[in-house]
Design an enzyme around this catalytic site. Structure first.
Site, short mmCIF file in Angstrom:
data_model
loop_
_atom_site.label_atom_id
_atom_site.label_comp_id
_atom_site.label_asym_id
_atom_site.label_seq_id
_atom_site.Cartn_x
_atom_site.Cartn_y
_atom_site.Cartn_z
N ARG A 137 11.68 -4.76 5.69
CA ARG A 137 11.37 -3.35 5.43
C ARG A 137 12.12 -2.40 6.37
O ARG A 137 12.11 -2.58 7.58
CB ARG A 137 9.86 -3.18 5.60
CG ARG A 137 9.35 -1.78 5.59
CD ARG A 137 7.90 -1.71 5.27
NE ARG A 137 7.01 -2.28 6.28
CZ ARG A 137 5.69 -2.37 6.13
NH1 ARG A 137 5.13 -1.97 5.02
NH2 ARG A 137 4.94 -2.88 7.08
N ARG A 177 -10.69 -0.33 8.31
CA ARG A 177 -10.22 -1.66 8.68
C ARG A 177 -11.28 -2.46 9.41
O ARG A 177 -11.06 -3.62 9.74
CB ARG A 177 -9.00 -1.54 9.60
CG ARG A 177 -7.66 -1.73 8.91
CD ARG A 177 -6.59 -1.51 9.97
NE ARG A 177 -5.33 -2.09 9.67
CZ ARG A 177 -4.30 -1.41 9.14
NH1 ARG A 177 -4.44 -0.17 8.79
NH2 ARG A 177 -3.14 -2.01 8.98
N ARG A 235 10.35 -0.64 11.53
CA ARG A 235 9.18 -0.41 12.37
C ARG A 235 9.16 -1.43 13.49
O ARG A 235 9.46 -2.60 13.27
CB ARG A 235 7.91 -0.55 11.52
CG ARG A 235 7.45 0.75 10.94
CD ARG A 235 6.36 0.57 9.93
NE ARG A 235 5.25 -0.27 10.39
CZ ARG A 235 4.18 -0.51 9.66
NH1 ARG A 235 4.06 0.04 8.46
NH2 ARG A 235 3.20 -1.28 10.11
N ARG A 270 -1.38 -9.22 12.72
CA ARG A 270 -1.97 -8.25 11.79
C ARG A 270 -2.61 -8.97 10.62
O ARG A 270 -3.69 -8.59 10.15
CB ARG A 270 -0.89 -7.27 11.29
CG ARG A 270 -0.61 -6.14 12.25
CD ARG A 270 0.84 -5.73 12.25
NE ARG A 270 1.27 -5.11 11.01
CZ ARG A 270 2.55 -5.07 10.59
NH1 ARG A 270 3.50 -5.62 11.32
NH2 ARG A 270 2.86 -4.50 9.47
N LYS A 296 0.84 -1.21 0.00
CA LYS A 296 0.00 0.00 0.00
C LYS A 296 0.86 1.25 0.00
O LYS A 296 0.62 2.19 -0.75
CB LYS A 296 -0.86 0.06 1.27
CG LYS A 296 -1.99 -0.91 1.34
CD LYS A 296 -2.70 -0.78 2.70
CE LYS A 296 -1.80 -1.28 3.80
NZ LYS A 296 -2.11 -1.02 5.14
P1 ADP Z 1 0.34 -2.46 7.97
O1 ADP Z 1 -0.66 -2.32 6.87
O2 ADP Z 1 1.70 -2.85 7.50
O3 ADP Z 1 -0.16 -3.33 9.09
P2 ADP Z 1 -0.19 0.31 8.91
O4 ADP Z 1 0.87 1.35 8.93
O5 ADP Z 1 -1.33 0.50 7.95
O6 ADP Z 1 0.59 -1.05 8.65
O7 ADP Z 1 -0.82 0.15 10.38
C1 ADP Z 1 -0.02 -0.07 11.50
C2 ADP Z 1 -0.90 -0.28 12.73
O8 ADP Z 1 -1.66 0.92 13.01
C3 ADP Z 1 -1.95 -1.37 12.63
O9 ADP Z 1 -1.43 -2.66 12.92
C4 ADP Z 1 -2.98 -0.91 13.69
O10 ADP Z 1 -2.52 -1.22 15.00
C5 ADP Z 1 -2.95 0.60 13.55
N1 ADP Z 1 -3.97 1.07 12.59
C6 ADP Z 1 -3.74 1.65 11.38
N2 ADP Z 1 -4.89 1.93 10.75
C7 ADP Z 1 -5.88 1.52 11.57
C8 ADP Z 1 -7.31 1.52 11.47
N3 ADP Z 1 -7.95 1.98 10.39
N4 ADP Z 1 -8.02 1.00 12.50
C9 ADP Z 1 -7.40 0.52 13.60
N5 ADP Z 1 -6.07 0.48 13.76
C10 ADP Z 1 -5.30 0.97 12.76
#
Ligand code: ADP
Length: 215
Positions: free
Chosen positions: A127, A88, A162, A173, A14
Site C-alpha cells: 500500500r 476497536r 505508512r 495489528r 475499509k
Molecule cells: P489499519 O486498519 O490498517 O490498522 P488504521 O488507519 O485504522 O489502520 O489505524 C492505524 C492505527 O491507529 C492503529 O494501529 C492504532 O494504533 C490507531 N488507532 C486507530 N483507531 C483506533 C481506535 N479506535 N482505538 C485505538 N487505536 C486506534
C-alpha cells in the site's frame, strides 16, 4: 442511505470502501487512523503520544480516541457517516452507544469486512498513499498500481508508505484485532446490527455494501 460502522482487520479495504461510498453518496468519512495521523503531522500532544503506539501496531487509549470521534459526530448536520477504525474495543463500542443515544442516531449498520490474512498482509505491504488527495495504490496489484512509479495519477503528488505498514506491525495489528473484535461483534449481534461482507474483490464488496445500506 444508512450510516456504517466498519469492523475489519488491518488492510481489509475499509479505506477503499469508504472512499467509494463517500464519492457516490456524500458520506462523512470518520477514520480514526487518519485523525491520529493528522495529529502526528501537526505535532500535537495527542500526536506525540500516539506515534510510537501506532508504529508498533498497538491501540491508542480509549479516552483520546473517543474525544476525537465525539467532535466529529457532533458536527454531522444530519449527514450519513462512516466510522472507519472505531470502535476497536468493547469500551469504545459502549461509549459510542451512549453518544448515539444522546445524538438520536439509530439508522446504521455494522459491516464486518472479511478477508484472508495473507491477502490483507499483501495489501498492507504494497500500500502507498497520496499525501495530498488520499488516493491509495498498491504496488503488488496490476489494477491498483500508479501509472508512474511513486506518483499519484490524480494530482501528481509523491506517494508514501505508512510507517506501520510493515510485516511486524501488521501481525501485531492483526492479532490485536482478532482478540478485541470478538466482544464488539457480540455487542452488535445482540443489537441485530451486524452484517458480514466479503472484501476479497473490491467492486463486488461495494455492490453488496450499497444493497445493505439501502434496503
Ligand atoms: P489499519 O486498519 O490498517 O490498522 P488504521 O488507519 O485504522 O489502520 O489505524 C492505524 C492505527 O491507529 C492503529 O494501529 C492504532 O494504533 C490507531 N488507532 C486507530 N483507531 C483506533 C481506535 N479506535 N482505538 C485505538 N487505536 C486506534
Amino acid at each position: 442511505m444508512r450510516s456504517v460502522i466498519f469492523i475489519a482487520p488491518p488492510a481489509a479495504g475499509k479505506g477503499t470502501q469508504s472512499k467509494l461510498l463517500k464519492e457516490e453518496y456524500g458520506y462523512i468519512h470518520i477514520s480514526t487512523g487518519d485523525l491520529l495521523r493528522e495529529e502526528i503531522n501537526n505535532n500535537t500532544e495527542i500526536g506525540i503520544k500516539a506515534k510510537d503506539i501506532m508504529n508498533a501496531g498497538g491501540l491508542v487509549d480509549d479516552e483520546t480516541i473517543i474525544s476525537l470521534v465525539k467532535v466529529k459526530l457532533e458536527n454531522l448536520n444530519g449527514k450519513p457517516f462512516i466510522l472507519d477504525g472505531f470502535p476497536r474495543t468493547l469500551n469504545q463500542a459502549k461509549e459510542l452507544d451512549k453518544m448515539f443515544n444522546e445524538l438520536n442516531i439509530d439508522d446504521y449498520k455494522v459491516v464486518y469486512l472479511t478477508v484472508p490474512v495473507e491477502l490483507a498482509l499483501q495489501r498492507a505491504l504494497g500500500r502507498i498513499t497520496c499525501t495530498k488527495c488520499g488516493t491509495s495504490y498498491n504496488i503488488y496489484s496490476e489494477k491498483l498500481k500508479p501509472m508512474v512509479d511513486g506518483i499519484c495519477d490524480k494530482c501528481q503528488t509523491a506517494l508514501v508508505k505508512r510507517t506501520d505498514d510493515n510485516e511486524e506491525s501488521f501481525k501485531n495489528r492483526f492479532e490485536t484485532f482478532t482478540v478485541s473484535s470478538k466482544p464488539i461483534v457480540e455487542f452488535y449481534e445482540e443489537k441485530n446490527k451486524l452484517v458480514y461482507i466479503d472484501s476479497i474483490e473490491s467492486d463486488k464488496c461495494h455492490e453488496t455494501m450499497k444493497e445493505t445500506l439501502n434496503d
